[in-house]
Design a protein around this motif. Sequence first.
Motif, PDB file in Angstrom:
ATOM      1  N   VAL A 133       0.857  -1.179   0.000  1.00 23.28           N
ATOM      2  CA  VAL A 133       0.000   0.000   0.000  1.00 23.28           C
ATOM      3  C   VAL A 133       0.899   1.236   0.000  1.00 23.28           C
ATOM      4  N   PHE A 134       0.298   2.420  -0.162  1.00 24.20           N
ATOM      5  CA  PHE A 134       1.081   3.628  -0.412  1.00 24.20           C
ATOM      6  C   PHE A 134       0.732   4.727   0.581  1.00 24.20           C
ATOM      7  N   GLU A 135       1.784   5.205   1.270  1.00 25.47           N
ATOM      8  CA  GLU A 135       1.630   6.285   2.235  1.00 25.47           C
ATOM      9  C   GLU A 135       2.674   7.374   2.041  1.00 25.47           C
ATOM     10  N   SER A 136       3.612   7.162   1.107  1.00 26.27           N
ATOM     11  CA  SER A 136       4.674   8.133   0.852  1.00 26.27           C
ATOM     12  C   SER A 136       5.311   7.798  -0.497  1.00 26.27           C
ATOM     13  N   GLU A 137       6.302   8.594  -0.882  1.00 23.41           N
ATOM     14  CA  GLU A 137       6.992   8.379  -2.154  1.00 23.41           C
ATOM     15  C   GLU A 137       7.571   6.968  -2.224  1.00 23.41           C
ATOM     16  N   VAL A 138       7.502   6.361  -3.418  1.00 21.08           N
ATOM     17  CA  VAL A 138       8.077   5.043  -3.620  1.00 21.08           C
ATOM     18  C   VAL A 138       8.811   5.015  -4.958  1.00 21.08           C
ATOM     19  N   ASP A 139       9.993   4.415  -4.961  1.00 19.16           N
ATOM     20  CA  ASP A 139      10.796   4.264  -6.179  1.00 19.16           C
ATOM     21  C   ASP A 139      11.646   3.008  -6.005  1.00 19.16           C
ATOM     22  N   LYS A 140      11.071   1.858  -6.399  1.00 17.43           N
ATOM     23  CA  LYS A 140      11.696   0.573  -6.142  1.00 17.43           C
ATOM     24  C   LYS A 140      11.712  -0.282  -7.397  1.00 17.43           C
ATOM     25  N   ILE A 141      12.688  -1.174  -7.455  1.00 18.80           N
ATOM     26  CA  ILE A 141      12.736  -2.205  -8.492  1.00 18.80           C
ATOM     27  C   ILE A 141      12.665  -3.553  -7.805  1.00 18.80           C
ATOM     28  N   TYR A 142      11.562  -4.275  -8.033  1.00 15.86           N
ATOM     29  CA  TYR A 142      11.393  -5.608  -7.466  1.00 15.86           C
ATOM     30  C   TYR A 142      12.044  -6.626  -8.406  1.00 15.86           C
ATOM     31  N   LEU A 143      12.811  -7.531  -7.836  1.00 14.21           N
ATOM     32  CA  LEU A 143      13.633  -8.449  -8.617  1.00 14.21           C
ATOM     33  C   LEU A 143      12.976  -9.823  -8.718  1.00 14.21           C
ATOM     34  N   ASP A 144      13.127 -10.442  -9.882  1.00 11.13           N
ATOM     35  CA  ASP A 144      12.527 -11.761 -10.121  1.00 11.13           C
ATOM     36  C   ASP A 144      11.036 -11.739  -9.810  1.00 11.13           C
ATOM     37  N   ALA A 145      10.355 -10.727 -10.301  1.00  9.96           N
ATOM     38  CA  ALA A 145       8.919 -10.569 -10.052  1.00  9.96           C
ATOM     39  C   ALA A 145       8.132 -11.619 -10.832  1.00  9.96           C
ATOM     40  N   PRO A 146       6.970 -12.033 -10.323  1.00  8.18           N
ATOM     41  CA  PRO A 146       6.173 -13.059 -10.995  1.00  8.18           C
ATOM     42  C   PRO A 146       5.619 -12.564 -12.320  1.00  8.18           C
ATOM     43  N   ALA A 147       5.120 -13.494 -13.112  1.00  3.94           N
ATOM     44  CA  ALA A 147       4.605 -13.153 -14.440  1.00  3.94           C
ATOM     45  C   ALA A 147       3.318 -12.342 -14.367  1.00  3.94           C
ATOM     46  N   LYS A 148       2.613 -12.391 -13.226  1.00  3.11           N
ATOM     47  CA  LYS A 148       1.335 -11.692 -13.096  1.00  3.11           C
ATOM     48  C   LYS A 148       1.324 -10.855 -11.824  1.00  3.11           C
ATOM     49  N   ILE A 149       0.877  -9.608 -11.952  1.00  4.41           N
ATOM     50  CA  ILE A 149       0.808  -8.672 -10.837  1.00  4.41           C
ATOM     51  C   ILE A 149      -0.576  -8.016 -10.855  1.00  4.41           C
ATOM     52  N   ALA A 150      -1.172  -7.824  -9.673  1.00  3.22           N
ATOM     53  CA  ALA A 150      -2.500  -7.210  -9.570  1.00  3.22           C
ATOM     54  C   ALA A 150      -2.392  -5.823  -8.956  1.00  3.22           C
ATOM     55  N   ILE A 151      -3.054  -4.838  -9.578  1.00  2.00           N
ATOM     56  CA  ILE A 151      -3.146  -3.474  -9.061  1.00  2.00           C
ATOM     57  C   ILE A 151      -4.616  -3.252  -8.700  1.00  2.00           C
ATOM     58  N   ILE A 152      -4.927  -3.299  -7.419  1.00  2.00           N
ATOM     59  CA  ILE A 152      -6.313  -3.328  -6.946  1.00  2.00           C
ATOM     60  C   ILE A 152      -6.734  -1.937  -6.489  1.00  2.00           C
ATOM     61  N   ASP A 153      -7.760  -1.397  -7.130  1.00  2.00           N
ATOM     62  CA  ASP A 153      -8.291  -0.066  -6.826  1.00  2.00           C
ATOM     63  C   ASP A 153      -9.630  -0.254  -6.112  1.00  2.00           C
ATOM     64  N   HIS A 154      -9.628  -0.100  -4.787  1.00  2.00           N
ATOM     65  CA  HIS A 154     -10.825  -0.381  -3.997  1.00  2.00           C
ATOM     66  C   HIS A 154     -11.971   0.565  -4.342  1.00  2.00           C
ATOM     67  N   GLU A 155     -11.671   1.854  -4.494  1.00  2.00           N
ATOM     68  CA  GLU A 155     -12.734   2.837  -4.712  1.00  2.00           C
ATOM     69  C   GLU A 155     -13.413   2.645  -6.063  1.00  2.00           C
ATOM     70  N   LYS A 156     -12.648   2.361  -7.089  1.00  2.00           N
ATOM     71  CA  LYS A 156     -13.222   2.149  -8.421  1.00  2.00           C
ATOM     72  C   LYS A 156     -13.735   0.721  -8.626  1.00  2.00           C
TER      73      LYS A 156
END
Length: 255
Positions: A133-156
Amino acid sequence: MQFGTHGNLEKHGFARNRFWAIDDNPPPFPESTAVKTFVDLILKPSEEDLKIWPHSFEFRLRVALGPGGDLVLISRIRNTNTDGRPFSFTFAYHTYFSVSDISEVRIEGLETLDYIDYLRGKERFTEQGDAIVFESEVDKIYLDAPAKIAIIDHEKKRTFVLRKDGLPDAVLWNPWDKKTKNMQDFGDEEYKHMLCVEPAAVEMPITLKPGEEWKGKMELSAVPSSYCSGQLDPDKEHLMALILSGALAGADAAS
């Protein structure tokens, strides 16, 4: 085509700022796929490009739209050097997602992964949370990430599903309020309504010998928010993915 800064090249490489040609006679999609609507774009280096990055290449980008609204990007980069020289590059698709409110968004699929934190001197850490979740600035590179990622927007009540192939890493970025005020192309409050989740190959640069070709693929779809990380292949009642800026501009490559 490059992620980060290298030599005299600008931060995100030069491919995103060039005019591409349209292939009027592209090869068809395989018969086994439902995708029928697509365009092939081609980029080759100009004389000015060769001055800043002295390698010959052919970069093909296929942009396809599935019958249910899925967006598919397929990148192919070939080394066309005639002098026997290999070259290396890093790569990221710059996908800017439109979200209701960044505080109402969570990411699933990156839990327990190692990441490089650009806000903490590019040190390496391990993600501890059950979901991001997000509460401040973020700038990261996740390594060996899975083939599928979910971006869940609760309000929409909407979930973006990102599928990737040939791109082992995932970049996560939001500039938050302080940095946004110093960015000319960002309104002061626009950070609240965007999020970058970028399929990438950053930690280990891709190296091609003359004649070799690399392929990377990204597929974006949107599904009802009943979708969760345990269902990375839901029934496809897809909606057209909404993105703030074209992922086309995100093909960043150079050595």
